[in-house]
Every structure is written in structure tokens, then in C-alpha cells.
Scaffold this motif. Sequence first.
Motif, PDB file in Angstrom:
ATOM      1  N   CYS A  99      45.700  52.870  47.234  1.00  0.00           N
ATOM      2  CA  CYS A  99      46.527  51.672  47.019  1.00  0.00           C
ATOM      3  C   CYS A  99      46.437  51.257  45.554  1.00  0.00           C
ATOM      4  O   CYS A  99      45.330  51.108  45.022  1.00  0.00           O
ATOM      5  CB  CYS A  99      46.058  50.540  47.923  1.00  0.00           C
ATOM      6  SG  CYS A  99      47.098  49.065  47.833  1.00  0.00           S
ATOM      7  N   ILE A 101      47.028  48.322  43.046  1.00  0.00           N
ATOM      8  CA  ILE A 101      47.196  46.866  43.025  1.00  0.00           C
ATOM      9  C   ILE A 101      47.969  46.500  41.759  1.00  0.00           C
ATOM     10  O   ILE A 101      47.407  46.358  40.677  1.00  0.00           O
ATOM     11  CB  ILE A 101      45.839  46.139  43.052  1.00  0.00           C
ATOM     12  CG1 ILE A 101      44.983  46.631  44.213  1.00  0.00           C
ATOM     13  CG2 ILE A 101      46.057  44.625  43.119  1.00  0.00           C
ATOM     14  CD1 ILE A 101      45.509  46.288  45.581  1.00  0.00           C
ATOM     15  N   GLN A 119      47.112  42.161  51.398  1.00  0.00           N
ATOM     16  CA  GLN A 119      46.209  42.882  50.506  1.00  0.00           C
ATOM     17  C   GLN A 119      44.817  43.024  51.111  1.00  0.00           C
ATOM     18  O   GLN A 119      44.159  44.047  50.916  1.00  0.00           O
ATOM     19  CB  GLN A 119      46.131  42.177  49.150  1.00  0.00           C
ATOM     20  CG  GLN A 119      47.335  42.459  48.272  1.00  0.00           C
ATOM     21  CD  GLN A 119      47.106  42.087  46.827  1.00  0.00           C
ATOM     22  OE1 GLN A 119      46.425  41.106  46.534  1.00  0.00           O
ATOM     23  NE2 GLN A 119      47.685  42.834  45.918  1.00  0.00           N
ATOM     24  N   ASP A 120      44.364  42.017  51.839  1.00  0.00           N
ATOM     25  CA  ASP A 120      43.077  42.139  52.529  1.00  0.00           C
ATOM     26  C   ASP A 120      43.089  43.349  53.464  1.00  0.00           C
ATOM     27  O   ASP A 120      42.115  44.118  53.531  1.00  0.00           O
ATOM     28  CB  ASP A 120      42.777  40.870  53.329  1.00  0.00           C
ATOM     29  CG  ASP A 120      42.344  39.697  52.463  1.00  0.00           C
ATOM     30  OD1 ASP A 120      42.011  39.924  51.278  1.00  0.00           O
ATOM     31  OD2 ASP A 120      42.347  38.563  52.961  1.00  0.00           O
ATOM     32  N   VAL A 123      43.236  46.704  51.202  1.00  0.00           N
ATOM     33  CA  VAL A 123      42.003  46.994  50.482  1.00  0.00           C
ATOM     34  C   VAL A 123      40.902  47.430  51.444  1.00  0.00           C
ATOM     35  O   VAL A 123      40.122  48.351  51.160  1.00  0.00           O
ATOM     36  CB  VAL A 123      41.560  45.767  49.650  1.00  0.00           C
ATOM     37  CG1 VAL A 123      40.171  45.990  49.059  1.00  0.00           C
ATOM     38  CG2 VAL A 123      42.569  45.499  48.539  1.00  0.00           C
ATOM     39  N   ALA A 126      41.759  51.076  52.349  1.00  0.00           N
ATOM     40  CA  ALA A 126      41.974  52.055  51.280  1.00  0.00           C
ATOM     41  C   ALA A 126      40.717  52.865  50.985  1.00  0.00           C
ATOM     42  O   ALA A 126      39.602  52.332  50.952  1.00  0.00           O
ATOM     43  CB  ALA A 126      42.449  51.348  50.020  1.00  0.00           C
ATOM     44  N   LEU A 129      41.214  52.613  45.130  1.00  0.00           N
ATOM     45  CA  LEU A 129      42.086  51.591  44.551  1.00  0.00           C
ATOM     46  C   LEU A 129      42.359  51.925  43.093  1.00  0.00           C
ATOM     47  O   LEU A 129      41.500  52.451  42.388  1.00  0.00           O
ATOM     48  CB  LEU A 129      41.434  50.209  44.637  1.00  0.00           C
ATOM     49  CG  LEU A 129      41.062  49.691  46.030  1.00  0.00           C
ATOM     50  CD1 LEU A 129      40.294  48.387  45.909  1.00  0.00           C
ATOM     51  CD2 LEU A 129      42.316  49.508  46.885  1.00  0.00           C
ATOM     52  N   THR A 131      44.409  50.068  39.564  1.00  0.00           N
ATOM     53  CA  THR A 131      45.131  48.943  38.984  1.00  0.00           C
ATOM     54  C   THR A 131      45.410  49.243  37.522  1.00  0.00           C
ATOM     55  O   THR A 131      45.047  50.319  37.022  1.00  0.00           O
ATOM     56  CB  THR A 131      44.372  47.618  39.174  1.00  0.00           C
ATOM     57  OG1 THR A 131      45.244  46.524  38.881  1.00  0.00           O
ATOM     58  CG2 THR A 131      43.129  47.538  38.292  1.00  0.00           C
ATOM     59  N   ILE A 140      39.636  42.259  41.218  1.00  0.00           N
ATOM     60  CA  ILE A 140      39.503  43.025  42.471  1.00  0.00           C
ATOM     61  C   ILE A 140      38.045  43.110  42.881  1.00  0.00           C
ATOM     62  O   ILE A 140      37.703  42.947  44.061  1.00  0.00           O
ATOM     63  CB  ILE A 140      40.122  44.426  42.286  1.00  0.00           C
ATOM     64  CG1 ILE A 140      41.645  44.316  42.191  1.00  0.00           C
ATOM     65  CG2 ILE A 140      39.712  45.360  43.426  1.00  0.00           C
ATOM     66  CD1 ILE A 140      42.327  45.573  41.685  1.00  0.00           C
ATOM     67  N   TRP A 144      36.988  41.471  46.433  1.00  0.00           N
ATOM     68  CA  TRP A 144      36.737  42.394  47.535  1.00  0.00           C
ATOM     69  C   TRP A 144      35.488  43.260  47.352  1.00  0.00           C
ATOM     70  O   TRP A 144      35.186  44.086  48.205  1.00  0.00           O
ATOM     71  CB  TRP A 144      37.940  43.303  47.728  1.00  0.00           C
ATOM     72  CG  TRP A 144      39.175  42.583  48.166  1.00  0.00           C
ATOM     73  CD1 TRP A 144      39.400  41.973  49.364  1.00  0.00           C
ATOM     74  CD2 TRP A 144      40.381  42.402  47.406  1.00  0.00           C
ATOM     75  NE1 TRP A 144      40.654  41.428  49.406  1.00  0.00           N
ATOM     76  CE2 TRP A 144      41.289  41.672  48.215  1.00  0.00           C
ATOM     77  CE3 TRP A 144      40.803  42.797  46.130  1.00  0.00           C
ATOM     78  CZ2 TRP A 144      42.564  41.329  47.783  1.00  0.00           C
ATOM     79  CZ3 TRP A 144      42.066  42.447  45.699  1.00  0.00           C
ATOM     80  CH2 TRP A 144      42.927  41.717  46.520  1.00  0.00           C
ATOM     81  N   ARG A 146      35.091  45.703  45.407  1.00  0.00           N
ATOM     82  CA  ARG A 146      35.534  47.097  45.327  1.00  0.00           C
ATOM     83  C   ARG A 146      35.816  47.449  43.872  1.00  0.00           C
ATOM     84  O   ARG A 146      36.335  46.629  43.107  1.00  0.00           O
ATOM     85  CB  ARG A 146      36.825  47.306  46.147  1.00  0.00           C
ATOM     86  CG  ARG A 146      36.691  47.156  47.656  1.00  0.00           C
ATOM     87  CD  ARG A 146      36.010  48.351  48.297  1.00  0.00           C
ATOM     88  NE  ARG A 146      36.668  49.616  47.980  1.00  0.00           N
ATOM     89  CZ  ARG A 146      37.694  50.146  48.688  1.00  0.00           C
ATOM     90  NH1 ARG A 146      38.189  49.467  49.706  1.00  0.00           N
ATOM     91  NH2 ARG A 146      38.189  51.323  48.352  1.00  0.00           N
ATOM     92  N   ALA A 148      38.001  49.602  41.128  1.00  0.00           N
ATOM     93  CA  ALA A 148      39.350  50.159  41.021  1.00  0.00           C
ATOM     94  C   ALA A 148      39.444  51.013  39.763  1.00  0.00           C
ATOM     95  O   ALA A 148      38.910  50.648  38.708  1.00  0.00           O
ATOM     96  CB  ALA A 148      40.396  49.044  40.973  1.00  0.00           C
TER      97      ALA A 148
END
Length: 359
Positions: A99, A101, A119-120, A123, A126, A129, A131, A140, A144, A146, A148
Motif C-alpha cells: 500500500c 500512502i 487506512q487503518d 495498514v 499490508a 508500506l 510513501t 505513519i 501505526w 509501521r 514505510a
Amino acid sequence: MLRVASVPASHVYVRHLSDPSVADMSVADVARLADPVPTDGRKVPGGWWPPLMLEPGWVNENHDRFDVFHIHFGFDAVDADALTAVMQELKAHAKPLVCTIHDLRNPHQRDPEPHILRQDLLVAAADALITLTPGAAQEIRRRWDRDAHVLPHPHVLDRARLEAPRPATDTFAVGVHLKSIRANMDPLPILEALTETVSGLPAAELVVNIHDEVFVPDNHWYAPHIGEAIRSFGQHEHVRIVEHPYFCEDELWDYLSSLAVSVLPYRFGTHSGWLEACYDLGTAVVAPSCGFYAQQRPCREFTFTEDVFDAGSLHTAVERAYSDWLGGIPAPRATWRQRHRERAMLAEAHRGVYEQVLR
């Protein structure tokens, strides 16, 4: 060859993730499925809306055609239950999800909650990620927990446009393109400030573009009160209001090339394809402090968020762009060589992400 179901495949961002040195896609490392065509003709120019790959059942019926599922845009057209069903289908067929973002805040929605909910879901599901800027990656991580991959936006224009000389002009044109006044635009305070600023700059003009559908009753974008307020700025000698239908691409690039500066009137947002197009054309950008535009490409910034507007910062940014223009200092502009090299890097980086999630 890796087969990727990109949502959507026909968006210019996604199309420019391929290696421009590989003309024959049959020998490319990554092949992207074409966007499914709606049987009832429901689509915008480009053919990807609404994204049929995000309809429940599509993955079940097509899972043998792709190796990786990659979502970019269009999930705001799908309700949360349908999106959950798609995630479950991907899991059932052991298909990894990537994904990107692009928008931490949807520029088309005043209420941020629907976008946050979707998005929740994405994410959480996924496997990787991506971006566009370090600031977005940091946000991010905060939201979350996470990481990216940070990969820049590819070029928007083709090589011929990138290499074309800018038109000669004796006018310092400051443009505000309001389109159909989408949710994140708040034009009136911007126009009021710019009208004053531009009035003090010799050989300067404020050019305000707006789609004519804003004035058409029964149109989805009908907004006569704000439309008339925008029209009223045309009473000033140095302000030109231009009402028109959607530009085709050539009309849009010609318009952007005619501007010395494009001011983005956004109260909220994250990244911008418009900014990339300006960078391709050598049109200076004055961007709001919301989002991460200043990290995306070189531009001047003014203070503009949902809660704050500092007209003085906008005045300063435009005056500095004017000083550069008077001094013959060109705005930052991409070269085809830079964009070509960047695009090859993006193709390799995306292939690496796909190989990683497949492992």
C-alpha cells in the motif's frame, strides 16, 4: 516476471513507475494488470474509477493472474466492509499486499474519519508500506508503528514537455487554480491576500481559474455563493478570473507554463501531483504548511492549515518569487535526465519491495 495488480494501473503515477529504458513490456521485470473496464461505463477519464479490483469477488476470480496486490488510489470509493472483504480474499489466496500512502488526509473529504477507518484496515493488512516523503513516513510510524519505504513521486509530464522551453513573457503571473473547489480548498482568504500583494508588484497579475460547473445548477459541484465571491475579485484591474470546463492535458500544461508562480490554496493535504507537474515545467510553487509539500519538491511555503492562516507569510513567499523573476533566476525545474534516472530507480525499488513481500 512479477505480475502486479495495481489499483489503479492507468493513473500517471503508477504508469511512471516502470523503467523508461524498457520499451518492450514483455521483457520487463514487472508487469501491471490493466484496469478492469466497468460494464456500465462508470469511469472518469483514465478509466480507473471506481476501481473494480476493490470490489469483493474480483480477487477470488482473478487471483491466478497476479502475484502482488498494490493499492494506491480509489479505496475511498469502497465502503469499509467491502474493503475488509477484499483484504480477506487476498489473505485466503496468500497474495501479499503493498500500500502506498499518498494522502494521510483525503483532500476530497472534509470529515477525516472515513479515510482514517479505511487506512487503518489497509495498514493492518499490508505486508509493506510506501510513501513519498520522510515527514509522511514519520507520521505513519507515529500512527501505526509501521515503517514505510520513502520513494519520490515520478515525473508527471512526458519528455517533450519536460524539455520544451518556457514561453517568453513580460508578466509575473501568479496563478490560483480552484478547479471545482474541492473540500480542502479555502480560496477566499488566499485571494484577498494575493490581491493586495500582487497590486504592489509592477508587471504582476493574479490569474484565478475555476471550473464553470461551479455555476451550473443541478451539477454536483454547484456552489454559486462562493463562485460569485470569487468572481467579485475580477473587479480589480490586476486580477483575471477565468471560468472554463476541465482542461485537457495540453491545455493544462500550457496554462501552468504561462504562470510564474502557482499558489496551492489547501487547508489540509499531504502530497501533490500538481506540485510535480509544476516542477516538470519550471513553474515556481508556493505551498501551504499543511502536509509535506516542501519535502516533496523545492517550493516556497506559507502558513496555512485548518486552524491558522498567516497572510504575511504568503506575501513574503510571493515577493521572494517575484524578486527571483526580476533577477532572471529560474524556478527549480526537473530535467529529463534527472527524471529518467529517478524513474529507473523507482522501478528497481518497487521490484525490490515486491520481491521482499513475496519472500
